[in-house]
Design a protein around this motif. Structure first.
Motif, PDB file in Angstrom:
ATOM      1  N   ALA A 283     -14.547 -49.741 -34.805  1.00  0.00           N
ATOM      2  CA  ALA A 283     -14.979 -48.947 -33.644  1.00  0.00           C
ATOM      3  C   ALA A 283     -16.410 -49.300 -33.265  1.00  0.00           C
ATOM      4  O   ALA A 283     -16.744 -49.435 -32.082  1.00  0.00           O
TER       5      ALA A 283
ATOM      6  N   MET B 279      -8.004 -45.861 -26.311  1.00  0.00           N
ATOM      7  CA  MET B 279      -8.998 -45.658 -25.247  1.00  0.00           C
ATOM      8  C   MET B 279      -8.413 -45.967 -23.876  1.00  0.00           C
ATOM      9  O   MET B 279      -8.575 -45.196 -22.928  1.00  0.00           O
TER      10      MET B 279
ATOM     11  N   LEU C 112     -18.757 -48.459 -29.949  1.00  0.00           N
ATOM     12  CA  LEU C 112     -18.761 -46.997 -30.084  1.00  0.00           C
ATOM     13  C   LEU C 112     -19.870 -46.595 -31.051  1.00  0.00           C
ATOM     14  O   LEU C 112     -19.641 -46.331 -32.229  1.00  0.00           O
TER      15      LEU C 112
ATOM     16  N   PRO D 189     -20.193 -41.920 -31.011  1.00  0.00           N
ATOM     17  CA  PRO D 189     -19.277 -40.963 -31.650  1.00  0.00           C
ATOM     18  C   PRO D 189     -19.496 -40.859 -33.158  1.00  0.00           C
ATOM     19  O   PRO D 189     -19.918 -41.818 -33.810  1.00  0.00           O
TER      20      PRO D 189
ATOM     21  N   GLN E  95     -17.033 -44.592 -24.111  1.00  0.00           N
ATOM     22  CA  GLN E  95     -17.844 -44.150 -25.259  1.00  0.00           C
ATOM     23  C   GLN E  95     -18.279 -42.694 -25.130  1.00  0.00           C
ATOM     24  O   GLN E  95     -18.261 -41.942 -26.097  1.00  0.00           O
TER      25      GLN E  95
END
Ligand SMILES: C=C(O[C@@H]1C=C(C(=O)O)C=C[C@H]1O)C(=O)O
Length: 128
Positions: A62, A32, A67, A70, A39
């Motif tokens: 994650a 990232m 997150l 996703p 996000q």
């Protein structure tokens, strides 16, 4: 903005839940950071684990990083005789303004060795 894919991999020392989660958080964070992702710019992440990593689904790491949006999935990596053990890999689909050759793939904890003898991909530096 375009959709691109970014790769990552890391190795764990032991198949213990907290250790696998810690190494996976490190990997996701580095991917990232290196690609300026938040996000909202991550569409999905496919994780694979070698068959000797079974203590936890890496996707949890994650989620621990926040997150929540996703799409995530974990699958077992194809077993190849003699291949490097104890690995967590990822491929993430992202929305980005980066050009294809600016994408930074992250191979941590000695996993850059995986790329020896296969065609180079951008963003993987020797010994990275
Ligand atoms: C070389 C790797 O391992 C294997 C080979 C890959 C490739 O050739 O791109 C991708 C994932 C793995 O199936 C890697 O993870 O980069």
């Amino acid at each position: 903005m375009v959709v691109r894919a970014v790769r990552g991999a890391t190795q764990v020392d032991v198949d213990e839940r907290e250790h696998v989660l810690e190494r996976t958080r490190e990997l996701v964070s580095e991917v990232m950071e290196a690609n300026k992702l938040d996000q909202d710019s991550i569409i999905s992440i496919f994780f694979t684990a070698t068959q000797d990593v079974a203590s936890v689904a890496p996707a949890l790491a994650a989620r621990q990083l926040g997150l929540n949006e996703p799409a995530l999935i974990c699958v077992q990596e194809m077993h190849v005789e003699g291949a490097m053990p104890m690995l967590v890999r990822l491929v993430a689909h992202i929305e980005t303004d980066l050009a294809r050759d600016e994408i930074q793939n992250r191979y941590l904890r000695g996993t850059d060795k995986l790329r020896v003898g296969v065609p180079p991909i951008p963003g993987v530096l020797p010994g990275d």
